[in-house]
Design a protein around this motif. Structure first.
Motif, PDB file in Angstrom:
ATOM      1  N   PHE A  76      11.614  11.029  13.684  1.00 17.83           N
ATOM      2  CA  PHE A  76      12.699  11.423  12.790  1.00 17.83           C
ATOM      3  C   PHE A  76      12.622  10.646  11.479  1.00 17.83           C
ATOM      4  CE2 PHE A  76      15.638  12.481  16.629  1.00 17.83           C
ATOM      5  CZ  PHE A  76      14.939  13.652  16.848  1.00 17.83           C
ATOM      6  N   TYR A  77      12.177   9.415  11.549  1.00 18.65           N
ATOM      7  CA  TYR A  77      12.118   8.551  10.374  1.00 18.65           C
ATOM      8  C   TYR A  77      10.814   8.714   9.610  1.00 18.65           C
ATOM      9  CZ  TYR A  77      16.147   6.252  12.496  1.00 18.65           C
ATOM     10  OH  TYR A  77      17.388   6.004  13.038  1.00 18.65           O
ATOM     11  N   THR A  78       9.707   8.810  10.324  1.00 10.99           N
ATOM     12  CA  THR A  78       8.397   8.752   9.681  1.00 10.99           C
ATOM     13  C   THR A  78       7.771  10.118   9.428  1.00 10.99           C
ATOM     14  OG1 THR A  78       7.291   8.545  11.823  1.00 10.99           O
ATOM     15  CG2 THR A  78       7.934   6.499  10.715  1.00 10.99           C
ATOM     16  N   ASN A  79       8.031  11.094  10.283  1.00 10.53           N
ATOM     17  CA  ASN A  79       7.350  12.382  10.201  1.00 10.53           C
ATOM     18  C   ASN A  79       8.311  13.530  10.502  1.00 10.53           C
ATOM     19  OD1 ASN A  79       5.339  10.262  11.628  1.00 10.53           O
ATOM     20  ND2 ASN A  79       4.270  11.471  10.096  1.00 10.53           N
ATOM     21  N   PRO A  80       9.172  13.869   9.569  1.00 14.07           N
ATOM     22  CA  PRO A  80      10.168  14.913   9.835  1.00 14.07           C
ATOM     23  C   PRO A  80       9.534  16.247  10.226  1.00 14.07           C
ATOM     24  CG  PRO A  80      10.005  14.434   7.479  1.00 14.07           C
ATOM     25  CD  PRO A  80       9.247  13.360   8.185  1.00 14.07           C
ATOM     26  N   PHE A  81      10.088  16.858  11.263  1.00 11.51           N
ATOM     27  CA  PHE A  81       9.688  18.172  11.786  1.00 11.51           C
ATOM     28  C   PHE A  81       8.295  18.166  12.418  1.00 11.51           C
ATOM     29  CE2 PHE A  81      12.956  19.048   8.612  1.00 11.51           C
ATOM     30  CZ  PHE A  81      13.874  19.701   9.422  1.00 11.51           C
TER      31      PHE A  81
ATOM     32  N   ASN B 131       8.705   7.007  -3.945  1.00 11.59           N
ATOM     33  CA  ASN B 131       8.647   5.570  -3.697  1.00 11.59           C
ATOM     34  C   ASN B 131       9.891   5.083  -2.960  1.00 11.59           C
ATOM     35  OD1 ASN B 131       6.118   5.222  -4.880  1.00 11.59           O
ATOM     36  ND2 ASN B 131       6.971   4.851  -6.913  1.00 11.59           N
ATOM     37  N   GLN B 132      11.042   5.656  -3.281  1.00 17.13           N
ATOM     38  CA  GLN B 132      12.264   5.298  -2.565  1.00 17.13           C
ATOM     39  C   GLN B 132      12.157   5.677  -1.087  1.00 17.13           C
ATOM     40  OE1 GLN B 132      16.170   6.214  -4.360  1.00 17.13           O
ATOM     41  NE2 GLN B 132      15.044   6.769  -6.223  1.00 17.13           N
ATOM     42  N   GLU B 133      11.559   6.841  -0.824  1.00 17.93           N
ATOM     43  CA  GLU B 133      11.416   7.271   0.572  1.00 17.93           C
ATOM     44  C   GLU B 133      10.480   6.331   1.328  1.00 17.93           C
ATOM     45  OE1 GLU B 133       9.740  10.695   3.471  1.00 17.93           O
ATOM     46  OE2 GLU B 133       8.632   9.559   1.985  1.00 17.93           O
ATOM     47  N   GLN B 134       9.378   5.946   0.706  1.00 21.62           N
ATOM     48  CA  GLN B 134       8.444   5.043   1.364  1.00 21.62           C
ATOM     49  C   GLN B 134       9.074   3.669   1.604  1.00 21.62           C
ATOM     50  OE1 GLN B 134       5.612   6.273   2.624  1.00 21.62           O
ATOM     51  NE2 GLN B 134       6.535   8.139   1.798  1.00 21.62           N
ATOM     52  N   GLU B 135       9.884   3.222   0.667  1.00 21.78           N
ATOM     53  CA  GLU B 135      10.548   1.942   0.832  1.00 21.78           C
ATOM     54  C   GLU B 135      11.550   2.003   1.985  1.00 21.78           C
ATOM     55  OE1 GLU B 135      13.636  -0.995   0.562  1.00 21.78           O
ATOM     56  OE2 GLU B 135      13.971   1.104   0.018  1.00 21.78           O
ATOM     57  N   ALA B 136      12.217   3.138   2.138  1.00 28.27           N
ATOM     58  CA  ALA B 136      13.171   3.292   3.244  1.00 28.27           C
ATOM     59  C   ALA B 136      12.449   3.308   4.589  1.00 28.27           C
ATOM     60  CB  ALA B 136      13.986   4.573   3.067  1.00 28.27           C
ATOM     61  N   VAL B 137      11.281   3.950   4.644  1.00 31.46           N
ATOM     62  CA  VAL B 137      10.498   3.939   5.880  1.00 31.46           C
ATOM     63  C   VAL B 137      10.051   2.514   6.205  1.00 31.46           C
ATOM     64  CG1 VAL B 137       8.354   4.714   6.976  1.00 31.46           C
ATOM     65  CG2 VAL B 137       9.728   6.337   5.659  1.00 31.46           C
TER      66      VAL B 137
ATOM     67  N   CYS C 223       0.828  -1.213   0.000  1.00 28.57           N
ATOM     68  CA  CYS C 223       0.000   0.000   0.000  1.00 28.57           C
ATOM     69  C   CYS C 223       0.858   1.257   0.000  1.00 28.57           C
ATOM     70  CB  CYS C 223      -0.943  -0.008   1.196  1.00 28.57           C
ATOM     71  SG  CYS C 223      -2.272  -1.225   1.104  1.00 28.57           S
ATOM     72  N   THR C 224       1.877   1.290   0.847  1.00 32.09           N
ATOM     73  CA  THR C 224       2.727   2.489   0.856  1.00 32.09           C
ATOM     74  C   THR C 224       3.430   2.653  -0.485  1.00 32.09           C
ATOM     75  OG1 THR C 224       4.551   1.223   1.862  1.00 32.09           O
ATOM     76  CG2 THR C 224       3.099   2.448   3.344  1.00 32.09           C
ATOM     77  N   GLY C 225       3.738   1.529  -1.133  1.00 34.67           N
ATOM     78  CA  GLY C 225       4.373   1.603  -2.441  1.00 34.67           C
ATOM     79  C   GLY C 225       3.460   2.130  -3.531  1.00 34.67           C
ATOM     80  N   GLN C 226       2.145   2.057  -3.322  1.00 30.29           N
ATOM     81  CA  GLN C 226       1.176   2.549  -4.303  1.00 30.29           C
ATOM     82  C   GLN C 226       0.679   3.962  -3.989  1.00 30.29           C
ATOM     83  OE1 GLN C 226       0.499   0.705  -7.076  1.00 30.29           O
ATOM     84  NE2 GLN C 226       2.028  -0.686  -6.209  1.00 30.29           N
TER      85      GLN C 226
END
Length: 544
Positions: A468-473, A179-185, A125-128
């Motif tokens: 820090f990983y999921t919701n910056p600032f 998509n790269q960011e979601q995959e890293a999360v 789902c996050t990938g889509q």
């Protein structure tokens, strides 16, 4: 994130759900501006099942894409406003269903991080999500080019389409980075599962490089859409704040000068050793919130009854559960949901109340899309109000909870301000300077500046802060909204019922309004003018 024990809210989807404000906004406009038939269309598909009957089904992305393409074709060619609005409703319902399924996958994954099937569905789902957001923007652009655009502004809002006349930011390069960011999360969550009870040395080794990667990807995303400053990009992308990072400079300095000395004293007072000595279970946690909700009445009591009747919460301990807490709105079921992995001590009373504040706002607003700062006012406000009205489990426990909340409120000011200070410096690192070693160095200085040496700290403990990983600032929202919550508490202490009356009204807020504007409208003060007064309150209430 449970660095302060009770403020452990995971809103892992905040960055993904930036389109939801527009979604809910239009749905409300449709309901307000059209006849009863269209109101029914806006509500259709939402049912009242208990959570146990909510079934995850993998989103059919081919069907979603086909619907999106048909919607774009209609929007570009049709002059039939009623037909376009019906099509819009269908697209929005499909959008709702996608994010409802994503949230269900996330919940089931968090219930058991070893559940490989739930993990795979969450990652699918996050990938889509980028495709879904891209489709929604393409639809707005199609409407902006269509022959009915002027008539549609009555429903979407004046000037709504002005931002959709140029090129889409969702080009191939942006979508790839997204998509790269979601995959890293997703890799971060998987690594967390494998690092239960790990040392900071192991967390630094396994999680440190992931944050370095995420910062780099977010910097690339910012550059892709023309931002020189990544922090500015992330603020504009995810938050509606009537203040800037620069406006916080003096605020952070005041916190260091006025509150850090009190924080040092509080940490050595022995308070935490006292309040965490006794163990409490799920029944006591429910009794605390139930008694508070019943005493507060109104929408709060209604929300509690809805939550318990429909099983819209999970506060049971579990070895495989995600180490955190959150609330999420399942739009297709018109159902807020609370998740908590308890410590089984008195802090759970407040963590549950915190998430229930979000739940109540979503319940009363039918799916709120308030700004992050305002959302945290709802949650921290509920913590303070619950302290004023709870009758169970006993006088001793209630007194301990009150002292814990005040001490932790001081911790929120100092610790979350420190985390924000770390974060803004981390995002200034670029190129070869963006390393785990330099992140350690930044945290080392921040820990000294904000008094962490009074409690003991590790230079790599930043790897344990989920936001820090999921919701910056995100973290600065806790500070400014916590001040608004404390004002409600002080108002209630000055005149019984006054703070509650205002809070009941605030909980109905559904518009995306900046916190400073909402506080001003409510007769409350700006957080930026109150640090000396706050310091005096902590000295008096905590004997510091």
């Amino acid at each position: 994130m449970k660095q302060t024990k009770i403020l452990a809210i995971l809103l892992a989807l905040a960055l993904l759900l930036t389109g939801c404000a527009q979604l809910v906004d239009l749905t409300q406009r449709l309901a307000e501006n059209r006849d009863e038939q269209l109101k029914q269309l806006a509500r259709q598909g939402k049912t009242r099942e208990p959570f146990s009957q909510m079934t995850y089904t993998r989103p059919d992305m081919e069907a979603f894409q086909a619907l999106a393409e048909e919607s774009c074709r209609l929007g570009q060619t049709s002059e039939d406003v009623d037909q376009i609005l019906e099509q819009t409703t269908q697209l929005y319902e499909a959008y709702d269903r996608f994010y409802t399924m994503l949230s269900l996958a996330d919940i089931y994954y968090c219930k058991d991080l070893s559940n490989a099937e739930a993990q795979a569905e969450y990652e699918f789902c996050t990938g889509q999500s980028g495709q879904v957001e891209q489709a929604l923007e393409a639809y707005y652009q199609a409407l902006a080019q269509g022959p009915a655009v002027e008539e549609l502004e009555e429903y979407f809002g004046e000037g709504f389409f002005d931002g959709y006349t140029g090129e889409s930011q969702w080009d191939a390069a942006f979508l790839d980075l997204w998509n790269q960011e979601q995959e890293a999360v997703a890799r971060y969550y998987e690594a967390m599962n494998q690092l239960a009870d790990a040392s900071y040395e192991d967390m630094e080794k396994n999680l440190g490089p992931i944050l370095v990667e995420l910062i780099g990807l977010r910097q690339e995303l910012a550059a892709q859409v023309g931002y020189d400053d990544c922090e500015e990009f992330l603020w504009d992308w995810s938050y509606n704040r009537a203040y800037t990072p620069q406006d916080l400079d003096a605020y952070l300095q005041e916190i260091q000068q006025e509150l850090v000395p009190l924080y040092r004293k509080m940490q050595t007072s022995g308070l935490y050793d006292e309040v965490y000595r006794q163990r409490y279970g799920e029944s006591q946690c429910l009794a605390y919130l139930s008694s508070a909700a019943e005493a507060m009445g109104g929408g709060i009591q209604e929300a509690y009854e809805e939550m318990t009747a429909r099983e819209l919460y999970d506060i049971a301990p579990g070895a495989g559960k995600y180490e955190g807490s959150f609330e999420v709105y399942l739009a297709s079921y018109d159902a807020p949901y609370v998740f908590l992995n308890p410590y089984q001590d008195i802090s759970d009373f407040l963590s549950f109340s915190h998430e229930f504040g979000h739940f109540t706002n979503d319940y009363l607003a039918g799916g709120s899309y308030v700004s992050t700062d305002v959302a945290e006012l709802m949650s921290q406000g509920m913590e303070f109000m619950s302290l004023c009205y709870a009758k169970e489990p006993g006088e001793e426990e209630l007194d301990m909870a009150r002292r814990l909340r005040l001490a932790d409120s001081l911790g929120v000011y100092v610790e979350q301000a420190a985390y924000y200070s770390f974060e803004r410096q981390a995002y200034r690192l670029t190129g070869e300077d963006l390393t785990v070693e330099n992140l350690n160095s930044i945290y080392r200085q921040v820990a000294q500046d904000f008094g962490f040496d009074s409690v003991g700290w590790q230079e790599a403990e930043w790897t344990g802060v989920t936001h820090f990983y999921t919701n910056p600032f995100y973290v600065i929202s806790y500070v400014v909204s916590g001040d608004g919550a404390m004002q409600l508490y002080q108002l209630e202490l000055e005149e019984a019922g006054a703070g509650l009356e205002l809070f009941q009204e605030l909980l109905k807020t559904d518009e995306d309004i900046p916190l400073l504007s909402l506080l001003e409208q409510s007769g409350l003060e700006s957080p930026f003018d109150r640090i000396p007064q706050v310091a005096a309150t902590f000295r008096e209430e905590l004997g510091l």
